[in-house]
Design a protein around this motif. Sequence first.
Motif, PDB file in Angstrom:
ATOM      1  N   GLU A   1       0.829  -1.208   0.000  1.00 26.82           N
ATOM      2  CA  GLU A   1       0.000   0.000   0.000  1.00 26.82           C
ATOM      3  C   GLU A   1       0.862   1.257   0.000  1.00 26.82           C
ATOM      4  N   THR A   2       0.376   2.291  -0.603  1.00 24.78           N
ATOM      5  CA  THR A   2       1.040   3.585  -0.595  1.00 24.78           C
ATOM      6  C   THR A   2       0.856   4.233   0.781  1.00 24.78           C
ATOM      7  N   ILE A   3       1.931   4.831   1.270  1.00 25.54           N
ATOM      8  CA  ILE A   3       1.883   5.489   2.581  1.00 25.54           C
ATOM      9  C   ILE A   3       1.739   6.985   2.368  1.00 25.54           C
ATOM     10  N   ASP A   4       0.828   7.587   3.104  1.00 20.41           N
ATOM     11  CA  ASP A   4       0.675   9.038   3.072  1.00 20.41           C
ATOM     12  C   ASP A   4       1.733   9.610   4.017  1.00 20.41           C
ATOM     13  N   THR A   5       2.812  10.124   3.456  1.00 20.43           N
ATOM     14  CA  THR A   5       3.936  10.603   4.266  1.00 20.43           C
ATOM     15  C   THR A   5       3.569  11.789   5.147  1.00 20.43           C
ATOM     16  N   LEU A   6       2.497  12.494   4.818  1.00 19.98           N
ATOM     17  CA  LEU A   6       2.070  13.607   5.654  1.00 19.98           C
ATOM     18  C   LEU A   6       1.419  13.132   6.947  1.00 19.98           C
ATOM     19  N   GLN A   7       1.046  11.861   6.993  1.00 24.26           N
ATOM     20  CA  GLN A   7       0.406  11.309   8.186  1.00 24.26           C
ATOM     21  C   GLN A   7       1.412  10.633   9.138  1.00 24.26           C
ATOM     22  N   LEU A   8       2.663  10.529   8.719  1.00 27.43           N
ATOM     23  CA  LEU A   8       3.681   9.922   9.574  1.00 27.43           C
ATOM     24  C   LEU A   8       3.996  10.838  10.753  1.00 27.43           C
ATOM     25  N   PRO A   9       4.426  10.266  11.880  1.00 27.86           N
ATOM     26  CA  PRO A   9       4.813  11.120  13.012  1.00 27.86           C
ATOM     27  C   PRO A   9       5.971  12.043  12.609  1.00 27.86           C
ATOM     28  N   GLN A  10       5.913  13.258  13.042  1.00 28.06           N
ATOM     29  CA  GLN A  10       6.916  14.254  12.675  1.00 28.06           C
ATOM     30  C   GLN A  10       7.969  14.360  13.781  1.00 28.06           C
ATOM     31  N   TYR A  11       9.206  14.038  13.434  1.00 24.92           N
ATOM     32  CA  TYR A  11      10.272  14.110  14.426  1.00 24.92           C
ATOM     33  C   TYR A  11      10.546  15.555  14.843  1.00 24.92           C
ATOM     34  N   GLU A  12      10.206  16.513  13.989  1.00 23.70           N
ATOM     35  CA  GLU A  12      10.431  17.921  14.323  1.00 23.70           C
ATOM     36  C   GLU A  12       9.623  18.357  15.537  1.00 23.70           C
ATOM     37  N   GLU A  13       8.570  17.616  15.854  1.00 25.32           N
ATOM     38  CA  GLU A  13       7.739  17.968  17.001  1.00 25.32           C
ATOM     39  C   GLU A  13       8.342  17.513  18.325  1.00 25.32           C
ATOM     40  N   ALA A  14       9.351  16.657  18.267  1.00 28.73           N
ATOM     41  CA  ALA A  14      10.000  16.173  19.482  1.00 28.73           C
ATOM     42  C   ALA A  14      10.767  17.319  20.141  1.00 28.73           C
ATOM     43  N   VAL A  15      10.688  17.371  21.458  1.00 24.37           N
ATOM     44  CA  VAL A  15      11.420  18.378  22.219  1.00 24.37           C
ATOM     45  C   VAL A  15      12.830  17.834  22.465  1.00 24.37           C
TER      46      VAL A  15
END
Length: 176
Positions: free
Chosen positions: A8-22
């Motif tokens: 299946e194709t993955i919607d990369t916009l729905q992946l967890p964003q590492y930039e949000e990590a503190v």
Amino acid sequence: MEQPFTNETIDTLQLPQYEEAVLKPIDSSYLTVIWVNIALVFGLIAIAAGAGFYFIDEMQPHWLGITIGYSVVLVLTIIVQVVSFKNKAYAFRAHDVIYRSGAIATTTTIIPYNRVQHVAQHEGLVARWLGLASIEVFTAGATGSDITIPGIEKEQAIAIKHLLVGKIQNQQANEE
């Protein structure tokens, strides 16, 4: 019974964003380690250049150019090291470790715990004097460590090492 293959194709916009990590910056006293390293390297270069000016007559006419070049390289080194220091930060999350570093180009490395093969803790002479340590994280197939996080308080470095060793042991137990 064999399950049908799907891709299946993955919607990369729905992946967890590492930039949000503190991310936690490295300890501010690590800047002292950087200053000592710069002073040692450039001090030895200055001593060698001074000896060269004194003992090698052909160098004397070039003292001004060599001194200006030395000064420019020293200033650029200090700027790059300070910017690099400010960019170093890390985070240990539930499933991975994140490390950000760099001065001119910033690199963010994320290593899932299930890829970690080995962890090491190191203390240099100046870092030990300041109560600091570094953690090296190794994964399979790498010739050296994948990340080295410097400037961590020694007690916290020990706790991080225990955390990672525990993750490695849990992974090995699950594989058996």
